[in-house]
Design a protein around this motif. Structure first.
Motif, short mmCIF file in Angstrom:
data_model
loop_
_atom_site.label_atom_id
_atom_site.label_comp_id
_atom_site.label_asym_id
_atom_site.label_seq_id
_atom_site.Cartn_x
_atom_site.Cartn_y
_atom_site.Cartn_z
N LYS A 286 58.81 2.16 66.11
CA LYS A 286 60.40 1.69 66.25
C LYS A 286 60.92 2.05 67.74
O LYS A 286 61.77 1.40 68.06
N GLY A 287 60.05 2.81 68.26
CA GLY A 287 60.40 3.10 69.85
C GLY A 287 61.61 3.88 70.02
O GLY A 287 62.05 4.16 71.01
N GLU A 288 61.93 4.81 68.93
CA GLU A 288 62.85 5.76 68.79
C GLU A 288 62.77 6.85 70.00
O GLU A 288 63.64 7.57 70.34
N VAL A 289 61.32 7.11 70.15
CA VAL A 289 61.05 8.23 71.12
C VAL A 289 61.71 8.06 72.51
O VAL A 289 62.09 9.03 73.33
N LEU A 290 61.95 6.65 72.85
CA LEU A 290 62.83 6.61 74.13
C LEU A 290 64.27 7.09 73.79
O LEU A 290 64.83 7.55 75.00
N LYS A 291 64.77 7.23 72.84
CA LYS A 291 66.02 7.48 72.71
C LYS A 291 66.17 8.93 72.76
O LYS A 291 67.12 9.64 73.22
N LYS A 292 65.23 9.71 71.77
CA LYS A 292 65.12 11.12 71.92
C LYS A 292 64.67 11.80 73.10
O LYS A 292 65.17 12.92 73.56
N GLY A 293 64.21 11.01 74.26
CA GLY A 293 64.13 11.62 75.50
C GLY A 293 63.02 12.67 75.78
O GLY A 293 63.35 13.46 76.58
N ASP A 294 62.09 12.99 74.80
CA ASP A 294 61.25 14.15 74.70
C ASP A 294 60.11 13.91 75.72
O ASP A 294 58.93 13.86 75.21
N PHE A 295 60.33 13.51 76.84
CA PHE A 295 59.12 13.11 78.00
C PHE A 295 59.78 13.27 79.44
O PHE A 295 61.18 13.33 79.48
N ARG A 296 59.04 13.52 80.19
CA ARG A 296 59.35 13.59 81.63
C ARG A 296 59.35 12.28 82.55
O ARG A 296 60.05 11.94 83.32
N HIS A 297 58.14 11.50 82.20
CA HIS A 297 57.93 10.50 82.85
C HIS A 297 57.60 9.22 81.98
O HIS A 297 56.92 9.35 80.94
N LEU A 298 58.36 8.10 82.36
CA LEU A 298 58.17 6.75 81.68
C LEU A 298 57.39 5.74 82.68
O LEU A 298 57.94 5.32 83.81
N SER A 299 56.27 5.32 82.53
CA SER A 299 55.56 4.38 83.51
C SER A 299 55.68 3.01 83.20
O SER A 299 55.76 2.49 82.15
N ILE A 300 56.01 2.25 84.23
CA ILE A 300 56.17 0.98 84.26
C ILE A 300 55.44 0.18 85.41
O ILE A 300 55.09 1.17 86.59
N ALA A 301 55.26 -1.14 85.53
CA ALA A 301 54.64 -1.94 86.55
C ALA A 301 55.86 -2.30 87.66
O ALA A 301 57.15 -2.23 86.97
N ASN A 302 55.62 -2.02 88.56
CA ASN A 302 56.64 -2.47 89.71
C ASN A 302 57.35 -3.97 89.44
O ASN A 302 56.91 -5.06 89.42
N PRO A 303 58.68 -3.86 89.12
CA PRO A 303 59.20 -5.18 88.72
C PRO A 303 59.38 -6.36 89.80
O PRO A 303 59.75 -7.35 89.47
N LYS A 304 59.43 -5.71 91.03
CA LYS A 304 59.40 -6.60 91.95
C LYS A 304 57.98 -7.53 92.38
O LYS A 304 58.18 -8.51 93.01
N THR A 305 56.94 -7.01 91.82
CA THR A 305 55.81 -7.93 91.71
C THR A 305 55.11 -8.09 90.61
O THR A 305 54.12 -9.05 90.82
N ALA A 306 55.40 -7.47 89.50
CA ALA A 306 54.83 -7.50 88.15
C ALA A 306 55.76 -8.23 87.02
O ALA A 306 56.60 -7.39 86.82
N PRO A 307 55.48 -9.23 86.64
CA PRO A 307 56.26 -9.68 85.46
C PRO A 307 56.24 -8.83 84.28
O PRO A 307 57.33 -8.86 83.60
#
Length: 253
Positions: free
Chosen positions: A121-142
């Motif tokens: 359910k993606g609850e890990v995001l709300k718990k915040g038990d991590f240091r880094h969250l990786s995403i693609a650059n929203p300026k160039t990647a949909p």
């Protein structure tokens, strides 16, 4: 006519047919969104086997490809990670009018290389038990745009801003997670999915209403308008072999 002679004539006929096919085979220069790397590699191999044409492929971020194309890059077909960039090229005269079509509908997934780290359910995001969250650059990647939209939907866009690490494209975003430089991140489902299941780690497939549909369009570029191999590739992408590959990597059609 002897059996040996008939066989020799048959072999000669096959050789002439093969040489004729080779003589008509060509190459097409293709720019492909990074999220579509694995499916396109499989499709290109089948395309060459079935048609004799060879697709010479470069993978990268859609926004960067747009800049390269308008500055004269020799690409003849463009498989983008969105529908707006090919439409823009078509409107600017950089693509063949009427050749644009949606080849896949992408899906976003929150993924970790660690088993059991991401819950369903993606609850890990709300718990915040991590240091880094990786995403693609929203300026160039949909897919980066989709990731930020999903975080906004969850009400976490501001609180997690300091933990976000951006990859130049979705491949680099995936690499950050795969190598452990980020504990988790948003990637394309196709990068971690094959034949009905996530192939490694743990994942939450983000609901489709958390982001705008990722309609991925292909188009024949102006440099490819007179290349039969370009037209052949676009036709092949619409055929049963390619669509079966596309579905197997979790894309919608």
């Amino acid at each position: 006519m002897s059996l040996i002679l008939r066989r020799l004539l048959s072999l000669c006929s096959l050789s002439v047919a093969a040489l004729s096919a080779a003589a008509h085979a060509g190459e097409v220069q293709v720019a492909v969104a990074a999220n579509f790397t694995a499916p396109m590699q499989a499709i290109a191999a089948a395309f060459e086997k079935d048609t004799g044409h060879k697709a010479v492929i470069a993978f990268g971020a859609t926004g960067k490809f747009y800049a390269q194309i308008v500055n004269g890059a020799p690409f003849e077909v463009f498989l983008a990670a969105d529908d707006t960039t090919p439409a823009k090229l078509e409107g600017e005269g950089g693509a063949v009018a009427g050749s644009r079509f949606t080849y896949a509908i992408g899906k976003l997934v929150l993924w970790s290389a660690k088993e059991g780290f991401v819950d369903d359910k993606g609850e890990v995001l709300k718990k915040g038990d991590f240091r880094h969250l990786s995403i693609a650059n929203p300026k160039t990647a949909p897919y980066g745009v989709a990731a930020m939209s999903a975080l906004g939907k969850l009400g976490l866009g501001d609180s997690l801003q300091g933990r976000i690490v951006q990859g130049e494209n979705i491949t680099q975003a995936h690499q950050f997670i795969a190598t452990g430089n980020a504990e988790l991140g948003f990637v394309a489902l196709s990068q971690v999915y094959k034949d009905g299941k996530v192939t490694s780690g743990s994942a939450w497939i983000v609901p489709g209403d958390y982001y705008e549909p990722i309609r991925q369009d292909a188009v024949i570029l102006s440099k490819g308008k007179d290349n039969p191999a370009a037209a052949a590739l676009v036709a092949y992408l619409k055929g049963p072999t390619a669509t079966a590959v596309i579905k197997s990597y979790g894309y919608g059609l």
